[in-house]
Design a protein around this motif. Structure first.
Motif, mmCIF file in Angstrom:
data_model
loop_
_atom_site.group_PDB
_atom_site.id
_atom_site.type_symbol
_atom_site.label_atom_id
_atom_site.label_comp_id
_atom_site.label_asym_id
_atom_site.label_seq_id
_atom_site.Cartn_x
_atom_site.Cartn_y
_atom_site.Cartn_z
ATOM 1 N N VAL A 37 -2.764 1.331 7.140
ATOM 2 C CA VAL A 37 -1.572 0.522 6.857
ATOM 3 C C VAL A 37 -0.707 1.236 5.814
ATOM 4 O O VAL A 37 0.529 1.203 5.874
ATOM 5 N N SER A 38 -1.353 1.931 4.889
ATOM 6 C CA SER A 38 -0.604 2.714 3.904
ATOM 7 C C SER A 38 0.209 3.789 4.630
ATOM 8 O O SER A 38 1.376 4.038 4.294
ATOM 9 N N ALA A 39 -0.411 4.406 5.637
ATOM 10 C CA ALA A 39 0.296 5.445 6.404
ATOM 11 C C ALA A 39 1.494 4.829 7.130
ATOM 12 O O ALA A 39 2.589 5.400 7.156
ATOM 13 N N PRO A 67 0.832 -1.193 0.000
ATOM 14 C CA PRO A 67 0.000 0.000 0.000
ATOM 15 C C PRO A 67 0.871 1.249 0.000
ATOM 16 O O PRO A 67 2.080 1.161 0.217
ATOM 17 N N GLY A 68 0.236 2.387 -0.248
ATOM 18 C CA GLY A 68 0.937 3.653 -0.092
ATOM 19 C C GLY A 68 1.078 4.477 -1.334
ATOM 20 O O GLY A 68 1.892 5.411 -1.360
ATOM 21 N N ARG A 69 0.277 4.190 -2.360
ATOM 22 C CA ARG A 69 0.457 4.920 -3.619
ATOM 23 C C ARG A 69 0.363 6.449 -3.488
ATOM 24 O O ARG A 69 1.264 7.155 -3.929
ATOM 25 N N PRO A 70 -0.704 6.995 -2.876
ATOM 26 C CA PRO A 70 -0.869 8.449 -3.012
ATOM 27 C C PRO A 70 -0.037 9.283 -2.027
ATOM 28 O O PRO A 70 -0.580 10.123 -1.306
ATOM 29 N N ASP A 90 -5.706 -6.005 3.132
ATOM 30 C CA ASP A 90 -6.392 -4.728 2.894
ATOM 31 C C ASP A 90 -5.573 -3.595 3.537
ATOM 32 O O ASP A 90 -5.041 -3.758 4.640
ATOM 33 N N SER A 91 -5.528 -2.452 2.848
ATOM 34 C CA SER A 91 -4.639 -1.387 3.342
ATOM 35 C C SER A 91 -5.214 -0.639 4.543
ATOM 36 O O SER A 91 -4.585 0.273 5.068
ATOM 37 N N GLY A 92 -6.401 -1.097 4.995
ATOM 38 C CA GLY A 92 -6.918 -0.532 6.241
ATOM 39 C C GLY A 92 -6.809 -1.515 7.399
ATOM 40 O O GLY A 92 -7.161 -1.169 8.533
ATOM 41 N N HIS A 100 2.342 -3.817 -10.943
ATOM 42 C CA HIS A 100 3.325 -2.784 -11.274
ATOM 43 C C HIS A 100 3.819 -2.015 -10.047
ATOM 44 O O HIS A 100 4.714 -1.206 -10.143
ATOM 45 N N ARG A 101 3.188 -2.259 -8.876
ATOM 46 C CA ARG A 101 3.630 -1.554 -7.669
ATOM 47 C C ARG A 101 4.433 -2.481 -6.753
ATOM 48 O O ARG A 101 4.039 -3.632 -6.537
ATOM 49 N N GLN A 102 5.536 -2.000 -6.210
ATOM 50 C CA GLN A 102 6.304 -2.770 -5.227
ATOM 51 C C GLN A 102 5.363 -3.104 -4.070
ATOM 52 O O GLN A 102 4.681 -2.230 -3.539
HETATM 53 O O1 MOO Z 1 -1.773 2.548 -1.881
HETATM 54 MO MO1 MOO Z 1 -3.269 2.366 -1.170
HETATM 55 O O2 MOO Z 1 -2.291 2.473 0.209
HETATM 56 O O3 MOO Z 1 -3.099 0.794 -1.987
HETATM 57 O O4 MOO Z 1 -4.331 1.449 -0.254
#
Ligand code: MOO
Ligand SMILES: Nc1nc2c(c(=O)[nH]1)N[C@H]1C(S)=C(S)[C@@H](COP(=O)(O)OP(=O)(O)OC[C@H]3O[C@@H](n4cnc5c(N)ncnc54)[C@H](O)[C@@H]3O)O[C@H]1N2
Length: 398
Positions: free
Chosen positions: A301-303, A279-282, A363-365, A342-344
């Motif tokens: 979890v992204s945070a 997670p963590g894209r934005p 899940d990213s939460g 495509h995302r690490q």
């Molecule tokens: O990057 Mo988000 O953090 O996939 O859920």
């Protein structure tokens, strides 16, 4: 969503760390140095021990006088050395840590001797050789010995070593001022009543404060910032003196995602936005006056993952750390890991019998999964599925 426009994490880290300037160097008393990084190499200003010392309680003797008996000439206690020179046939009472009297070259431990008035006799085996039980001057370190390099973390051991080497203060980069805030109309302070199922406790700010507490950082956390542009601008302006401002939430593309518009309205310049990580894209990074602003995603979890991979390295760099980025450990896969897009991918995983196993709810939460994880398994973009036994880079969480 495709990977177009997403920055590889390593590039994002490079760009973020390139913005970081180490804070000014200050001399801090040893008692306040824990968790800082040395700003200059550390050199011993004294040697340890500074003289030949006894390592045992007993008697200082001349090896050639064995097997005794000896007449007692006086005492060398810790901090109160024997003043004279030991003569043939003489012994001096000596304690652990006391200076070896001139003329003596060996310690006879008291368990091997019997004392009758002023006469000392050998009763046991005696010392195994000349020089027995003596700590020679400088055998730990000499004056001028290089003890630690700039950028090393100051832990309890380095504090003790610095004290012994003659330092009362150490040069370090001053503490960092960090402002942290949660944003979102749905959020309520932890522990407070939730007005409806549309509300939830704000866990990110308190989590980030706890993560940063391992570093010499002063955090100012503000009240939850509602989803109104003016409120976000006001909150950011209130922390203009912070070295780093961290927001969570509102970093994505929704109508209520206001961090980027607020930063722009304040004259901030966005350096990058959106990383190829999951997670963590934005994630968004901007310069805002003298501050670096880092907008983390709202998903808890992204945070957490973005704070591990970006915020902590940023702060370590500003504190002068030689190694700022997390250092993964290779562990064998204990179960299959799926192929990566495509995302690490940062997979919450457990270590069982030395092998790494992915947990099921990614899940990213999902904070419960995060808490149950021992490690984040780091899977590169486009990696094929991993099978049991394959080496997996893991970031240990403890
Ligand atoms: O990057 Mo988000 O953090 O996939 O859920
Ligand atoms: N159309 C798109 N939607 C989303 C995208 C996208 O690219 N296009 N990205 C998704 C990804 S990935 C993430 S991650 C999230 C992050 O978005 P935001 O940073 O804007 O976060 P919010 O929408 O404000 O919140 C997301 C989620 O997290 C909860 N939250 C927010 N703040 C906190 C907090 N302080 N403590 C606890 N929980 C918090 C919030 O209630 C939401 O459930 O966007 C996707 N959407």
């Amino acid at each position: 969503m495709s990977g177009a426009g997403l920055l590889p994490l390593s590039e994002a880290q490079q760009r973020l760390l390139a913005l970081a300037r180490p804070t000014p160097v200050v001399e801090l008393p040893l008692g306040r140095c824990l968790g800082h990084y040395l700003a200059r190499p550390l050199t011993a200003v004294r040697g340890q021990p500074a003289a030949d010392l006894s390592a045992m309680d007993g008697y200082a003797i001349r090896w050639v006088d064995l097997p005794g008996p000896w007449s007692l000439a006086g005492e060398s206690a810790a901090g109160r050395p024997f003043e004279g020179m030991l003569q043939p046939g003489q012994a001096a009472r000596i304690s652990t840590g006391a200076i070896l009297p001139a003329g003596a070259d060996t310690i006879l431990v008291q368990e091997d001797a019997e004392r009758d008035e002023q006469t000392l006799r050998l009763t046991g085996e005696g010392p195994p050789g000349r020089g027995a039980h003596i700590r020679c001057a400088g055998h730990d370190f000499m004056p001028g010995t290089a003890l630690a390099s700039a950028g090393e973390m100051i832990d309890a051991r380095l504090i003790a070593l610095s004290a012994m080497a003659g330092h009362g203060t150490l040069p370090v980069h001053r503490r960092i001022r960090v402002a942290i805030f949660d944003t979102g109309d749905e959020l309520v302070e932890p522990g407070m009543a939730l007005p409806s199922p549309a509300h939830l406790p704000a866990s990110n700010g308190i989590m980030l404060g706890a993560m940063l507490a391992q570093l010499p950082v002063d955090t100012a956390s503000s009240a939850i910032v509602p989803d109104r542009l003016e409120a976000v601008i006001e909150a950011l302006s209130a922390h203009a003196d912070a070295d780093v401002v961290i927001t969570t939430g509102g970093a994505s593309v929704g109508d209520h995602d206001l961090i980027q518009p607020a930063l722009k309205r304040l004259g901030g310049s966005v350096d990058f936005w959106r990383i190829a990580m999951r997670p963590g894209r934005p994630v968004m990074v901007a310069r805002l006056g003298k501050s670096i602003a880092v907008g983390l995603p709202g998903n808890p979890v992204s945070a957490f993952v973005t704070a591990q991979m970006l915020v902590l390295p940023l702060l370590r760099t500003m504190l002068g750390a030689a190694v700022a980025l997390p250092q993964p450990t290779l562990l064998p896969a204990g179960a299959p890991f799926p192929a990566v897009g495509h995302r690490q991918d940062f997979v919450r995983a457990r270590i069982i019998g030395g092998a790494i196993h992915p947990l099921d709810n990614q899940d990213s939460g999902a904070l419960h999964t995060l808490r149950r994880a021992d490690a984040l398994a780091i899977r590169p973009p486009h990696a094929a599925a991993a099978t049991t036994g394959d080496p997996i880079a893991c970031l240990l969480l403890s």
